[in-house]
Design a protein around this motif. Structure first.
Motif, PDB file in Angstrom:
ATOM      1  N   GLU A 114       0.832  -1.213   0.000  1.00  0.00           N
ATOM      2  CA  GLU A 114       0.000   0.000   0.000  1.00  0.00           C
ATOM      3  C   GLU A 114       0.862   1.257   0.000  1.00  0.00           C
ATOM      4  OE1 GLU A 114      -2.498  -0.377   3.440  1.00  0.00           O
ATOM      5  OE2 GLU A 114      -3.821  -1.845   2.484  1.00  0.00           O
ATOM      6  N   LEU A 115       1.931   1.250   0.790  1.00  0.00           N
ATOM      7  CA  LEU A 115       2.805   2.422   0.846  1.00  0.00           C
ATOM      8  C   LEU A 115       3.588   2.596  -0.454  1.00  0.00           C
ATOM      9  CD1 LEU A 115       4.119   2.430   4.513  1.00  0.00           C
ATOM     10  CD2 LEU A 115       2.508   4.003   3.442  1.00  0.00           C
ATOM     11  N   ARG A 116       3.983   1.506  -1.079  1.00  0.00           N
ATOM     12  CA  ARG A 116       4.647   1.612  -2.381  1.00  0.00           C
ATOM     13  C   ARG A 116       3.709   2.280  -3.394  1.00  0.00           C
ATOM     14  NH1 ARG A 116       5.932  -3.831  -1.315  1.00  0.00           N
ATOM     15  NH2 ARG A 116       7.981  -3.943  -0.361  1.00  0.00           N
ATOM     16  N   GLU A 117       2.432   1.889  -3.349  1.00  0.00           N
ATOM     17  CA  GLU A 117       1.446   2.499  -4.247  1.00  0.00           C
ATOM     18  C   GLU A 117       1.278   3.987  -3.950  1.00  0.00           C
ATOM     19  OE1 GLU A 117      -2.187   0.293  -3.847  1.00  0.00           O
ATOM     20  OE2 GLU A 117      -1.257  -1.566  -4.547  1.00  0.00           O
ATOM     21  N   CYS A 118       1.377   4.365  -2.695  1.00  0.00           N
ATOM     22  CA  CYS A 118       1.246   5.776  -2.317  1.00  0.00           C
ATOM     23  C   CYS A 118       2.330   6.635  -2.956  1.00  0.00           C
ATOM     24  CB  CYS A 118       1.306   5.938  -0.802  1.00  0.00           C
ATOM     25  SG  CYS A 118      -0.170   5.367   0.050  1.00  0.00           S
ATOM     26  N   ASN A 119       3.496   6.057  -3.208  1.00  0.00           N
ATOM     27  CA  ASN A 119       4.575   6.815  -3.842  1.00  0.00           C
ATOM     28  C   ASN A 119       4.142   7.401  -5.182  1.00  0.00           C
ATOM     29  OD1 ASN A 119       6.618   6.792  -1.929  1.00  0.00           O
ATOM     30  ND2 ASN A 119       7.542   4.908  -2.707  1.00  0.00           N
ATOM     31  N   GLU A 120       3.245   6.706  -5.873  1.00  0.00           N
ATOM     32  CA  GLU A 120       2.756   7.211  -7.159  1.00  0.00           C
ATOM     33  C   GLU A 120       2.028   8.541  -6.987  1.00  0.00           C
ATOM     34  OE1 GLU A 120       0.470   4.155  -9.132  1.00  0.00           O
ATOM     35  OE2 GLU A 120       2.014   2.652  -8.707  1.00  0.00           O
ATOM     36  N   GLY A 164       6.777  15.899  -4.473  1.00  0.00           N
ATOM     37  CA  GLY A 164       8.193  15.850  -4.105  1.00  0.00           C
ATOM     38  C   GLY A 164       8.475  14.945  -2.920  1.00  0.00           C
ATOM     39  N   LEU A 165       7.571  14.014  -2.653  1.00  0.00           N
ATOM     40  CA  LEU A 165       7.716  13.112  -1.518  1.00  0.00           C
ATOM     41  C   LEU A 165       7.737  11.664  -1.996  1.00  0.00           C
ATOM     42  CD1 LEU A 165       5.026  14.748   0.790  1.00  0.00           C
ATOM     43  CD2 LEU A 165       7.497  15.105   0.894  1.00  0.00           C
ATOM     44  N   GLN A 166       8.697  10.904  -1.476  1.00  0.00           N
ATOM     45  CA  GLN A 166       8.776   9.496  -1.843  1.00  0.00           C
ATOM     46  C   GLN A 166       9.440   8.723  -0.714  1.00  0.00           C
ATOM     47  OE1 GLN A 166      10.949   8.737  -5.467  1.00  0.00           O
ATOM     48  NE2 GLN A 166       9.950   6.770  -5.745  1.00  0.00           N
ATOM     49  N   LEU A 167       8.911   7.542  -0.454  1.00  0.00           N
ATOM     50  CA  LEU A 167       9.464   6.677   0.582  1.00  0.00           C
ATOM     51  C   LEU A 167      10.341   5.607  -0.062  1.00  0.00           C
ATOM     52  CD1 LEU A 167       6.237   6.153   2.716  1.00  0.00           C
ATOM     53  CD2 LEU A 167       8.257   7.484   3.385  1.00  0.00           C
ATOM     54  N   LEU A 170      -1.917   4.250   7.734  1.00  0.00           N
ATOM     55  CA  LEU A 170      -0.823   4.947   7.062  1.00  0.00           C
ATOM     56  C   LEU A 170      -1.194   5.442   5.669  1.00  0.00           C
ATOM     57  CD1 LEU A 170       2.453   3.049   7.981  1.00  0.00           C
ATOM     58  CD2 LEU A 170       2.003   5.484   8.235  1.00  0.00           C
ATOM     59  N   LYS A 171      -1.867   4.608   4.910  1.00  0.00           N
ATOM     60  CA  LYS A 171      -2.245   5.003   3.548  1.00  0.00           C
ATOM     61  C   LYS A 171      -3.140   6.236   3.574  1.00  0.00           C
ATOM     62  CE  LYS A 171      -4.205   3.151  -0.704  1.00  0.00           C
ATOM     63  NZ  LYS A 171      -4.723   1.969  -1.389  1.00  0.00           N
ATOM     64  N   LYS A 172      -4.072   6.288   4.527  1.00  0.00           N
ATOM     65  CA  LYS A 172      -4.952   7.447   4.646  1.00  0.00           C
ATOM     66  C   LYS A 172      -4.179   8.689   5.080  1.00  0.00           C
ATOM     67  CE  LYS A 172      -9.301   5.075   5.614  1.00  0.00           C
ATOM     68  NZ  LYS A 172     -10.442   4.999   6.534  1.00  0.00           N
ATOM     69  N   LEU A 173      -3.236   8.517   5.997  1.00  0.00           N
ATOM     70  CA  LEU A 173      -2.424   9.650   6.433  1.00  0.00           C
ATOM     71  C   LEU A 173      -1.586  10.203   5.282  1.00  0.00           C
ATOM     72  CD1 LEU A 173      -1.231   8.418   9.949  1.00  0.00           C
ATOM     73  CD2 LEU A 173      -2.795  10.325   9.477  1.00  0.00           C
ATOM     74  N   VAL A 174      -0.975   9.306   4.514  1.00  0.00           N
ATOM     75  CA  VAL A 174      -0.172   9.733   3.370  1.00  0.00           C
ATOM     76  C   VAL A 174      -1.034  10.511   2.379  1.00  0.00           C
ATOM     77  CG1 VAL A 174       1.075   8.913   1.331  1.00  0.00           C
ATOM     78  CG2 VAL A 174       1.568   7.923   3.562  1.00  0.00           C
ATOM     79  N   ALA A 175      -2.182   9.959   2.034  1.00  0.00           N
ATOM     80  CA  ALA A 175      -3.063  10.604   1.054  1.00  0.00           C
ATOM     81  C   ALA A 175      -3.544  11.970   1.545  1.00  0.00           C
ATOM     82  CB  ALA A 175      -4.252   9.703   0.740  1.00  0.00           C
ATOM     83  N   GLU A 176      -3.833  12.096   2.823  1.00  0.00           N
ATOM     84  CA  GLU A 176      -4.360  13.353   3.364  1.00  0.00           C
ATOM     85  C   GLU A 176      -3.283  14.411   3.529  1.00  0.00           C
ATOM     86  OE1 GLU A 176      -7.446  15.801   4.629  1.00  0.00           O
ATOM     87  OE2 GLU A 176      -7.654  13.738   3.934  1.00  0.00           O
ATOM     88  N   PHE A 177      -2.093  14.022   3.930  1.00  0.00           N
ATOM     89  CA  PHE A 177      -1.060  14.992   4.297  1.00  0.00           C
ATOM     90  C   PHE A 177      -0.029  15.265   3.203  1.00  0.00           C
ATOM     91  CE2 PHE A 177      -2.785  14.112   8.429  1.00  0.00           C
ATOM     92  CZ  PHE A 177      -2.556  15.262   9.165  1.00  0.00           C
ATOM     93  N   CYS A 178      -0.042  14.532   2.107  1.00  0.00           N
ATOM     94  CA  CYS A 178       1.027  14.683   1.111  1.00  0.00           C
ATOM     95  C   CYS A 178       1.072  16.070   0.473  1.00  0.00           C
ATOM     96  CB  CYS A 178       0.946  13.599   0.041  1.00  0.00           C
ATOM     97  SG  CYS A 178      -0.483  13.709  -1.054  1.00  0.00           S
ATOM     98  N   ASP A 179      -0.032  16.789   0.482  1.00  0.00           N
ATOM     99  CA  ASP A 179      -0.036  18.120  -0.137  1.00  0.00           C
ATOM    100  C   ASP A 179       0.184  19.251   0.872  1.00  0.00           C
ATOM    101  OD1 ASP A 179      -2.474  18.009   1.170  1.00  0.00           O
ATOM    102  OD2 ASP A 179      -3.619  18.837  -0.504  1.00  0.00           O
ATOM    103  N   SER A 180       0.538  18.901   2.088  1.00  0.00           N
ATOM    104  CA  SER A 180       0.769  19.922   3.104  1.00  0.00           C
ATOM    105  C   SER A 180       2.002  20.746   2.766  1.00  0.00           C
ATOM    106  CB  SER A 180       0.970  19.278   4.480  1.00  0.00           C
ATOM    107  OG  SER A 180       1.342  20.265   5.421  1.00  0.00           O
ATOM    108  N   PRO A 181       1.906  22.054   2.890  1.00  0.00           N
ATOM    109  CA  PRO A 181       3.080  22.895   2.624  1.00  0.00           C
ATOM    110  C   PRO A 181       4.157  22.748   3.705  1.00  0.00           C
ATOM    111  CG  PRO A 181       1.265  24.244   3.429  1.00  0.00           C
ATOM    112  CD  PRO A 181       0.722  22.848   3.222  1.00  0.00           C
ATOM    113  N   TYR A 182       3.833  22.066   4.784  1.00  0.00           N
ATOM    114  CA  TYR A 182       4.776  21.929   5.897  1.00  0.00           C
ATOM    115  C   TYR A 182       5.548  20.614   5.880  1.00  0.00           C
ATOM    116  CZ  TYR A 182       2.163  25.910   7.548  1.00  0.00           C
ATOM    117  OH  TYR A 182       1.570  27.147   7.641  1.00  0.00           O
TER     118      TYR A 182
END
Length: 156
Positions: free
Chosen positions: A20-26, A32-35, A64-76
Motif C-alpha cells: 500500500e505504501l509503495r502504491e502511495c509513492n505514485e 516531491g515526496l517518496q518513501l 498509514l495510507k490514509k495519512l499519506v493521502a491526506e497529508f502529502c499536499d501539506s506545505p509543511y
C-alpha cells in the motif's frame, strides 16, 4: 500451530501494508515526496509497534495510507522530514483515537488533524498533539461541541 498461524497473519498484513505504501509513492511523487524501501519497512514495523503500545488492532487497510493521502499536499511536509512526520502523525492518530474513546471516526480524526496541522498549528506536530487534539478529545468525551475555529474565529 496457532502461534504459527498468528505469525503468518501478521507477516501477511505487513506485506500488504508495504504494498500500500509503495502504491502511495505514485501519488506523493507529484508533491516531491517518496518513501524508500527501507523507510516503508520502518513505517510498517512502527505501525505494528504503535498498535501494540496503544492496545489496538486493525483489520484490513491500515491508517498509514490514509495519512499519506491526506497529508502529502501539506506545505509543511518536505522530503527530509517526510518519514519522521508520518511516524509522528501515526502515533498521534492511535493515541488520540484511544483518548477520544473511538467516538470519532478515522476519517473525521484525520481530517481534523490535517486542517489543524496546516492551519493554526502551522506544521507543528507538538502543537497539534498538545493542544488541538487534546481539545478535540476532551470535547468529544464530555459531549461538547467541537470547536473548529482558530484563535481569530475563522473556521477551518
Amino acid at each position: 500451530m496457532e502461534h504459527n498461524f498468528a505469525l503468518e497473519l501478521i507477516n501477511s498484513q505487513k506485506m500488504q501494508a508495504m504494498d500500500e505504501l509503495r502504491e502511495c509513492n505514485e501519488l506523493t511523487i507529484g508533491y516531491g515526496l517518496q518513501l524508500s524501501e527501507h523507510q516503508i519497512k520502518e513505517l510498517v514495523e512502527k505501525r505494528f509497534a504503535a498498535l501494540e503500545e496503544n492496545g489496538r488492532i486493525e483489520f484490513g487497510q491500515g491508517i498509514l495510507k490514509k495519512l499519506v493521502a491526506e497529508f502529502c499536499d501539506s506545505p509543511y511536509i518536505y522530503q527530509k522530514i517526510y518519514e519522521d512526520t508520518l511516524l509522528e502523525l501515526q502515533d498521534c492518530f492511535y493515541y488520540f483515537k484511544n483518548e477520544s474513546m473511538d467516538l470519532i471516526s478515522d476519517d473525521e480524526l484525520i481530517s481534523f488533524m490535517k486542517r489543524h496541522f496546516d492551519g493554526v498549528c502551522q506544521g507543528s506536530l507538538e502543537y497539534l498533539s498538545g493542544t488541538s487534539l487534546e481539545d478535540l478529545c476532551r470535547n468529544t468525551r464530555y459531549g461538547y461541541e467541537i470547536d473548529d475555529t482558530d484563535i481569530y474565529g475563522h473556521s477551518f
